[in-house]
Design a protein around this motif. Structure first.
Motif, PDB file in Angstrom:
ATOM      1  N   MET A   1      22.665 -21.079 -21.274  1.00 55.22           N
ATOM      2  CA  MET A   1      22.475 -19.624 -21.229  1.00 55.22           C
ATOM      3  C   MET A   1      20.995 -19.258 -21.416  1.00 55.22           C
ATOM      4  SD  MET A   1      24.089 -18.302 -24.876  1.00 55.22           S
ATOM      5  CE  MET A   1      23.075 -16.829 -24.873  1.00 55.22           C
ATOM      6  N   TRP A   2      20.138 -19.913 -20.624  1.00 51.58           N
ATOM      7  CA  TRP A   2      18.705 -19.655 -20.742  1.00 51.58           C
ATOM      8  C   TRP A   2      18.365 -18.198 -20.437  1.00 51.58           C
ATOM      9  CZ3 TRP A   2      17.154 -23.634 -23.185  1.00 51.58           C
ATOM     10  CH2 TRP A   2      17.465 -24.934 -22.823  1.00 51.58           C
ATOM     11  N   ALA A   3      17.444 -17.646 -21.207  1.00 51.49           N
ATOM     12  CA  ALA A   3      16.930 -16.299 -20.940  1.00 51.49           C
ATOM     13  C   ALA A   3      15.760 -16.437 -19.965  1.00 51.49           C
ATOM     14  CB  ALA A   3      16.481 -15.631 -22.237  1.00 51.49           C
ATOM     15  N   TRP A   4      16.083 -16.655 -18.684  1.00 54.38           N
ATOM     16  CA  TRP A   4      15.035 -16.884 -17.694  1.00 54.38           C
ATOM     17  C   TRP A   4      14.123 -15.683 -17.535  1.00 54.38           C
ATOM     18  CZ3 TRP A   4      13.725 -21.511 -16.278  1.00 54.38           C
ATOM     19  CH2 TRP A   4      14.665 -22.530 -16.236  1.00 54.38           C
ATOM     20  N   ASP A   5      14.606 -14.502 -17.880  1.00 54.76           N
ATOM     21  CA  ASP A   5      13.765 -13.316 -17.742  1.00 54.76           C
ATOM     22  C   ASP A   5      12.641 -13.273 -18.774  1.00 54.76           C
ATOM     23  OD1 ASP A   5      15.572 -12.982 -19.818  1.00 54.76           O
ATOM     24  OD2 ASP A   5      15.893 -10.853 -19.459  1.00 54.76           O
ATOM     25  N   ARG A   6      12.647 -14.191 -19.738  1.00 52.33           N
ATOM     26  CA  ARG A   6      11.566 -14.248 -20.733  1.00 52.33           C
ATOM     27  C   ARG A   6      10.848 -15.613 -20.698  1.00 52.33           C
ATOM     28  NH1 ARG A   6      12.341  -9.953 -24.577  1.00 52.33           N
ATOM     29  NH2 ARG A   6      13.264  -8.286 -23.336  1.00 52.33           N
ATOM     30  N   GLU A   7      10.935 -16.304 -19.583  1.00 52.18           N
ATOM     31  CA  GLU A   7      10.264 -17.600 -19.449  1.00 52.18           C
ATOM     32  C   GLU A   7       8.751 -17.446 -19.641  1.00 52.18           C
ATOM     33  OE1 GLU A   7      10.302 -20.993 -16.008  1.00 52.18           O
ATOM     34  OE2 GLU A   7       9.247 -19.118 -15.569  1.00 52.18           O
ATOM     35  N   ALA A   8       8.144 -18.429 -20.299  1.00 49.33           N
ATOM     36  CA  ALA A   8       6.693 -18.454 -20.479  1.00 49.33           C
ATOM     37  C   ALA A   8       6.182 -19.852 -20.156  1.00 49.33           C
ATOM     38  CB  ALA A   8       6.314 -18.068 -21.905  1.00 49.33           C
ATOM     39  N   VAL A   9       5.071 -19.912 -19.439  1.00 49.08           N
ATOM     40  CA  VAL A   9       4.440 -21.174 -19.053  1.00 49.08           C
ATOM     41  C   VAL A   9       3.020 -21.170 -19.611  1.00 49.08           C
ATOM     42  CG1 VAL A   9       3.743 -22.639 -17.123  1.00 49.08           C
ATOM     43  CG2 VAL A   9       5.850 -21.285 -16.969  1.00 49.08           C
ATOM     44  N   SER A  10       2.717 -22.143 -20.448  1.00 47.50           N
ATOM     45  CA  SER A  10       1.470 -22.079 -21.217  1.00 47.50           C
ATOM     46  C   SER A  10       0.208 -22.233 -20.376  1.00 47.50           C
ATOM     47  CB  SER A  10       1.474 -23.127 -22.330  1.00 47.50           C
ATOM     48  OG  SER A  10       1.455 -24.431 -21.794  1.00 47.50           O
ATOM     49  N   CYS A  11       0.303 -22.785 -19.148  1.00 47.15           N
ATOM     50  CA  CYS A  11      -0.890 -22.935 -18.319  1.00 47.15           C
ATOM     51  C   CYS A  11      -1.126 -21.740 -17.417  1.00 47.15           C
ATOM     52  CB  CYS A  11      -0.817 -24.218 -17.493  1.00 47.15           C
ATOM     53  SG  CYS A  11       0.456 -24.215 -16.206  1.00 47.15           S
ATOM     54  N   ASP A  12      -0.262 -20.739 -17.488  1.00 43.22           N
ATOM     55  CA  ASP A  12      -0.467 -19.513 -16.719  1.00 43.22           C
ATOM     56  C   ASP A  12      -1.619 -18.731 -17.346  1.00 43.22           C
ATOM     57  OD1 ASP A  12      -0.126 -16.636 -15.927  1.00 43.22           O
ATOM     58  OD2 ASP A  12       1.536 -17.496 -14.783  1.00 43.22           O
ATOM     59  N   PRO A  13      -2.578 -18.259 -16.543  1.00 46.07           N
ATOM     60  CA  PRO A  13      -3.712 -17.512 -17.116  1.00 46.07           C
ATOM     61  C   PRO A  13      -3.298 -16.327 -17.981  1.00 46.07           C
ATOM     62  CG  PRO A  13      -4.188 -18.105 -14.855  1.00 46.07           C
ATOM     63  CD  PRO A  13      -2.745 -18.481 -15.093  1.00 46.07           C
TER      64      PRO A  13
ATOM     65  N   TRP B   1      -7.673 -29.862 -18.394  1.00 42.35           N
ATOM     66  CA  TRP B   1      -6.395 -29.173 -18.269  1.00 42.35           C
ATOM     67  C   TRP B   1      -5.920 -28.693 -19.642  1.00 42.35           C
ATOM     68  CZ3 TRP B   1      -4.559 -26.349 -14.855  1.00 42.35           C
ATOM     69  CH2 TRP B   1      -3.202 -26.066 -14.715  1.00 42.35           C
ATOM     70  N   GLY B   2      -6.532 -27.616 -20.085  1.00 46.49           N
ATOM     71  CA  GLY B   2      -6.194 -26.964 -21.336  1.00 46.49           C
ATOM     72  C   GLY B   2      -6.788 -25.572 -21.316  1.00 46.49           C
ATOM     73  N   ALA B   3      -6.475 -24.771 -22.315  1.00 46.84           N
ATOM     74  CA  ALA B   3      -7.021 -23.415 -22.369  1.00 46.84           C
ATOM     75  C   ALA B   3      -8.500 -23.482 -22.725  1.00 46.84           C
ATOM     76  CB  ALA B   3      -6.268 -22.587 -23.410  1.00 46.84           C
ATOM     77  N   PRO B   4      -9.390 -22.966 -21.875  1.00 49.69           N
ATOM     78  CA  PRO B   4     -10.828 -23.009 -22.189  1.00 49.69           C
ATOM     79  C   PRO B   4     -11.135 -22.275 -23.497  1.00 49.69           C
ATOM     80  CG  PRO B   4     -10.485 -22.459 -19.878  1.00 49.69           C
ATOM     81  CD  PRO B   4      -9.137 -22.402 -20.536  1.00 49.69           C
ATOM     82  N   ILE B   5     -12.028 -22.854 -24.281  1.00 49.50           N
ATOM     83  CA  ILE B   5     -12.454 -22.216 -25.527  1.00 49.50           C
ATOM     84  C   ILE B   5     -13.433 -21.106 -25.162  1.00 49.50           C
ATOM     85  CG2 ILE B   5     -13.721 -22.557 -27.682  1.00 49.50           C
ATOM     86  CD1 ILE B   5     -12.567 -25.391 -27.773  1.00 49.50           C
ATOM     87  N   PRO B   6     -13.159 -19.860 -25.543  1.00 45.38           N
ATOM     88  CA  PRO B   6     -13.960 -18.718 -25.079  1.00 45.38           C
ATOM     89  C   PRO B   6     -15.265 -18.530 -25.860  1.00 45.38           C
ATOM     90  CG  PRO B   6     -12.169 -17.929 -26.456  1.00 45.38           C
ATOM     91  CD  PRO B   6     -11.994 -19.423 -26.351  1.00 45.38           C
ATOM     92  N   ILE B   7     -16.170 -19.490 -25.704  1.00 48.06           N
ATOM     93  CA  ILE B   7     -17.448 -19.472 -26.397  1.00 48.06           C
ATOM     94  C   ILE B   7     -18.557 -19.753 -25.395  1.00 48.06           C
ATOM     95  CG2 ILE B   7     -18.895 -20.740 -28.056  1.00 48.06           C
ATOM     96  CD1 ILE B   7     -17.012 -18.892 -29.477  1.00 48.06           C
ATOM     97  N   ILE B   8     -19.704 -19.091 -25.596  1.00 47.72           N
ATOM     98  CA  ILE B   8     -20.894 -19.276 -24.760  1.00 47.72           C
ATOM     99  C   ILE B   8     -22.057 -19.652 -25.666  1.00 47.72           C
ATOM    100  CG2 ILE B   8     -22.568 -18.035 -23.320  1.00 47.72           C
ATOM    101  CD1 ILE B   8     -20.149 -16.382 -22.273  1.00 47.72           C
ATOM    102  N   TYR B   9     -22.912 -20.556 -25.174  1.00 47.69           N
ATOM    103  CA  TYR B   9     -24.085 -20.987 -25.939  1.00 47.69           C
ATOM    104  C   TYR B   9     -25.337 -20.497 -25.237  1.00 47.69           C
ATOM    105  CZ  TYR B   9     -20.551 -24.022 -27.952  1.00 47.69           C
ATOM    106  OH  TYR B   9     -19.417 -24.490 -28.564  1.00 47.69           O
ATOM    107  N   CYS B  10     -26.120 -19.736 -25.991  1.00 50.86           N
ATOM    108  CA  CYS B  10     -27.346 -19.137 -25.465  1.00 50.86           C
ATOM    109  C   CYS B  10     -28.527 -19.628 -26.294  1.00 50.86           C
ATOM    110  CB  CYS B  10     -27.251 -17.611 -25.525  1.00 50.86           C
ATOM    111  SG  CYS B  10     -28.770 -16.730 -25.088  1.00 50.86           S
ATOM    112  N   ASP B  11     -29.587 -20.075 -25.638  1.00 47.93           N
ATOM    113  CA  ASP B  11     -30.753 -20.559 -26.375  1.00 47.93           C
ATOM    114  C   ASP B  11     -31.356 -19.466 -27.252  1.00 47.93           C
ATOM    115  OD1 ASP B  11     -30.508 -23.036 -25.249  1.00 47.93           O
ATOM    116  OD2 ASP B  11     -31.969 -22.681 -23.645  1.00 47.93           O
TER     117      ASP B  11
END
Length: 826
Positions: free
Chosen positions: A118-130, A431-441
């Motif tokens: 009895m899967w709740a397909w209407d609430r499916e989540a996929v972790s690699c989806d943006p 293949w993972g969620a990018p870490i949202p950090i930027i390095y500036c001199d």
């Protein structure tokens, strides 16, 4: 309707019907009690194996049981879709991990539907989806803003030839070589991102008392966190360094005859003498090739090298040598220990091997003060000796007294230490969620603005055979403008540990891909508040115990951090946890392709039907224990379903005439209501195997009585309707077909669970065992509920009991109502 049970026809039919009817659509219904049932989400490897079925179908059965008991049940599914296997596939097959992953997800969706769950397909989540990892990145930024995310150096397994980090599964053999090129692997320190899980160490231990989790998991998490009370003491080196040690046995400080540093300790180079430099460097290189598990193994031979340096013991001003050894690690304590060989076995073994002094400072329980053949480590027996002013102090309580003295004299202080280290979330993978950090001199470390999320993975990444992350070389991804000054900057190329995504997936299910396509802000909520308030927290979580000290610990930390950020209003993510066992191959070994013992459930579904496979996996034994797959035993479950079908669909072979007697009706009613009681209790307590056994027994009763006058009476019709209802959670397809055959038009999975009548279930008479001194000597046959004094009197009057108590004094009579009478005589 066919006269034969044909699962290949009825199962697809009902799966389509349930989907067309939106039978399992999710509805937040405030008028019904909610029940959030969750099984651990799968990794999209491409095929559902028997282990998936063994974990998921019993969870589904129990979710269905709760639905029939009036609960609004939420039983969602999704995919933990980031990870190394997709990158390996990209290298092997020349495809993007995204393409490989989504193709596997689609195949597994089809297989999951064949389960009949009895899967709740209407609430499916996929972790690699943006639209999913947008929120993973949002959580990272919230943690960063709160000081829970920080960057620090940490060791990784490194292949010098491939010039890349390796996951643990890519390091092969006792000599620890790279799986791709065979080069010996070394440890290398990289600047990486961590979460401050240690901030919650005490709460993670204390919170275990508030949740209904298996004691084994609680013990594993408690030991993993490893809270220790003791003292921090500073030893000074002759080279001018302070070496801070943590000890749980400050009462043994006077027995410290040498110090040991981890080979990675920053003071090693400074304390090493020129004469010992070559030996120390060689040992450091050797230690760098070992992982912490190998280094910390109790049975590993203790090795080390003298640095040539010395430290001063602060309690007696003695000069003691400093060694390095790989059994001391920077990941626990301070990376430096005082070695007390007389009272610690590791130190004893080390001192014995290298001829170092072993000085006893605690007597044995008999006052022994002589040489030791092994370390004496009792914390309760003996007194302190060779310890200055503390001589004669009983060891029980001595640690507290010495700690107080250390604080008074400025030599040390009370401290609490944890084995738990902060959670290293950086992965040198694409293949993972990018870490949202930027390095500036110019600006330094700059978080990506919330409004710019998600930081997307590039679709045109090219993988090298060495396994290096394509993000490092992808100019379009790496080169970016600084959000603060607008100048040229570099994007972080590490991605997040996949456990980051699985730490909150159960929250994502309540409202997946919230605010999809919209810009998000720091003050937003990552899901619908109404949905979260209704469904959370999870009521029951099922999965393997192998996740005890990683996923199950991380998700608890995650929840506590979210609570402190005002995102959730509870302390624990899952109120109850149940660990299923492992389904083994027919040879009793863990299933693996290399052993050739993998069982493909699709083959058995095609041959027997999903209901039979479901039932067999639940009938195999207690769910928490697991067991081997037995190809012959599945036939028994198949025969049972065919017999149920025949009992309900086929006409009697020899129809009886006349009306049944009262006793026949009473017997059938009794059996039915006893079965309802049994199956209800078993389903509540995850005893699926005995629930099925009770259903088989009930069906055997129906088979035996079908050719009697009881057939097709109201009692018979009540029995067959109820056995179908009782079967519905475990065998959803055949029960739906038979329910409609019996004349119903609404799905069986919308019906209420049968209610037992205790009076109808009551036996007319029961056998009560009578024992003398614990041995069975006779029995009483009485009505249920017979008074205890009556049972005691009549038991003592039994002739066979009389001869066993003759000439003895009856000291006590123990009565367990409706079960036994035990006479204690002597």
């Amino acid at each position: 309707m066919s006269s034969k049970y044909m699962p290949s026809q009825i199962e697809p039919k009902w799966q389509r019907a349930w989907e067309d009817q939106d039978l399992y659509a999710t509805v937040e219904d405030p008028n019904r009690p909610k029940w959030y049932a969750l099984t651990m989400l799968p990794y999209p490897s491409g095929d559902l194996h028997t282990g998936h079925w063994y974990a998921m179908t019993p969870s589904d059965a129990r979710a269905r049981f709760y639905r029939m008991n009036g609960y609004n049940v939420f039983f969602p599914i999704g995919f933990d879709a980031f990870g190394l296997p997709a990158e390996n596939a990209a290298i092997r097959h020349g495809v993007h991990p995204k393409e490989w992953t989504y193709a596997n997800i689609e195949r597994m969706r089809q297989q999951l539907r064949k389960m009949g769950a009895m899967w709740a397909w209407d609430r499916e989540a996929v972790s690699c989806d943006p639209e999913y990892y947008k929120w993973s990145q949002w959580f990272f930024l919230r943690f960063y803003d709160a000081g829970l995310a920080y960057r620090d150096y940490a060791p990784v397994d490194w292949c010098p030839s491939c010039n890349t980090t390796l996951a643990r599964e890519q390091v092969w053999g006792d000599d620890r070589h790279c799986e791709r090129c065979g080069t010996p692997v070394v440890k290398k320190n990289l600047n990486q991102w961590k979460f401050r899980i240690t901030n919650y160490a005490d709460e993670l231990i204390d919170g275990l008392n508030t949740i209904e989790w298996p004691e084994r998991v609680k013990a594993m998490q408690t030991n993993w966190i490893g809270r220790s009370e003791g003292a921090e003491v500073t030893f000074n080196t002759e080279a001018g360094d302070d070496l801070v040690i943590f000890t749980t046995r400050p009462d043994t400080l006077w027995g410290a005859t040498f110090m040991v540093l981890a080979p990675e300790h920053p003071a090693v180079d400074n304390v090493t003498s020129p004469e010992q430099k070559a030996a120390v460097e060689a040992y450091k290189e050797q230690a760098a090739r070992l992982d912490e598990i190998e280094r910390g193994a109790a049975d590993k031979e203790k090795t080390g090298v003298f640095t040539g340096g010395y430290a001063i013991n602060p309690v007696n001003d003695e000069r003691i040598p400093i060694w390095i050894a790989d059994y001391v690690m920077m990941g626990y304590g301070t990376g430096a220990i005082m070695a007390v060989p007389a009272h610690d076995q590791r130190d004893f073994d080390f001192a014995t091997r290298y001829g170092l002094e072993i000085r006893r400072v605690i007597t044995g329980p008999d006052g022994a003060t002589g040489p030791l053949s092994e370390a004496y480590d009792s914390k309760t027996d003996g007194v302190m000796i060779n310890s200055g002013a503390f001589d004669g102090t009983p060891v029980d309580g001595a640690a507290r007294a010495v700690t107080a003295w250390l604080e008074e004299t400025g030599r040390g202080k009370y401290a609490v230490n944890y084995r738990l280290r902060d959670w290293l979330i950086s992965r040198q993978r694409m293949w993972g969620a990018p870490i949202p950090i930027i390095y500036c001199d110019k600006c330094g470390t700059v978080p990506v603005p919330y409004e710019d999320l998600p930081v997307l993975l590039p679709d045109d990444a090219e993988f090298r055979p060495t396994g290096e992350s394509p993000l490092v070389y992808h100019e379009g991804f790496r080169n970016v403008k600084c959000p603060q000054c607008g100048g040229d900057a570099k994007r972080e190329t590490d991605t997040m540990d996949t456990f980051m995504c699985s730490s909150w997936y159960h929250y994502a299910y309540v409202c997946p891909y919230w605010k999809a396509g919209e810009k998000i802000h720091a003050g937003d909520m990552p899901w619908s508040k109404e949905s979260a308030d209704y469904w959370l927290p999870v009521d029951i979580y099922t999965g393997g115990i192998e996740h005890a000290t990683m996923h199950l610990l991380y998700t608890r930390f995650f929840t506590k951090a979210l609570r402190d950020l005002g995102i959730v209003n509870f302390d624990e993510p899952m109120l109850r946890l149940f660990n299923q066992g492992t389904i083994l191959g027919p040879d009793g070994e863990k299933m693996s392709k290399s052993r050739g013992n993998v069982v493909n459930p699709d083959d058995y579904v095609e041959r027997y039907g999903a209901d039979t496979v479901r039932g067999y996996l639940m009938f195999i034994g207690p769910w928490e224990l697991g067991g081997p797959w037995d190809p012959s035993a599945i036939e028994g479950v198949s025969r049972f379903l065919h017999r149920v079908w025949a009992v309900i669909v086929d006409a009697p072979s020899r129809p009886a005439s006349g009306d049944p007697g009262e006793e026949e009706v009473r017997n059938l009613e009794r059996k039915l209501h006893q079965t309802i009681i049994k199956v209800t209790d078993d389903m509540q307590n995850f005893r699926f195997n005995t629930a099925i056994a009770a259903l088989m027994e009930m069906n055997n009763w129906l088979v035996r009585t079908k050719d009697t006058a009881i057939y097709d009476t109201p009692a018979w019709r009540e029995a067959i309707h109820n056995i179908v209802l009782l079967m519905a959670p475990i065998f959803p397809h055949i029960s739906e077909e038979l329910w409609h055959y019996l004349g119903h038009t609404e799905s069986i999975h919308l019906q209420a669970w049968p209610q037992a009548d205790a009076e109808k279930a009551r036996e007319e008479e029961i056998a009560i065992v009578v024992q003398v001194n614990g041995k069975v000597r006779d029995k009483l046959v009485k009505a249920p509920g017979t008074a205890q004094d009556v049972l005691e009197r009549e038991a003592l009057e039994l002739p066979n009991v009389g001869k066993w108590i003759e000439g003895k004094q009856v000291r006590k009579v123990i009565v367990v109502p409706d079960k036994l009478v035990n006479i204690v005589a002597g």
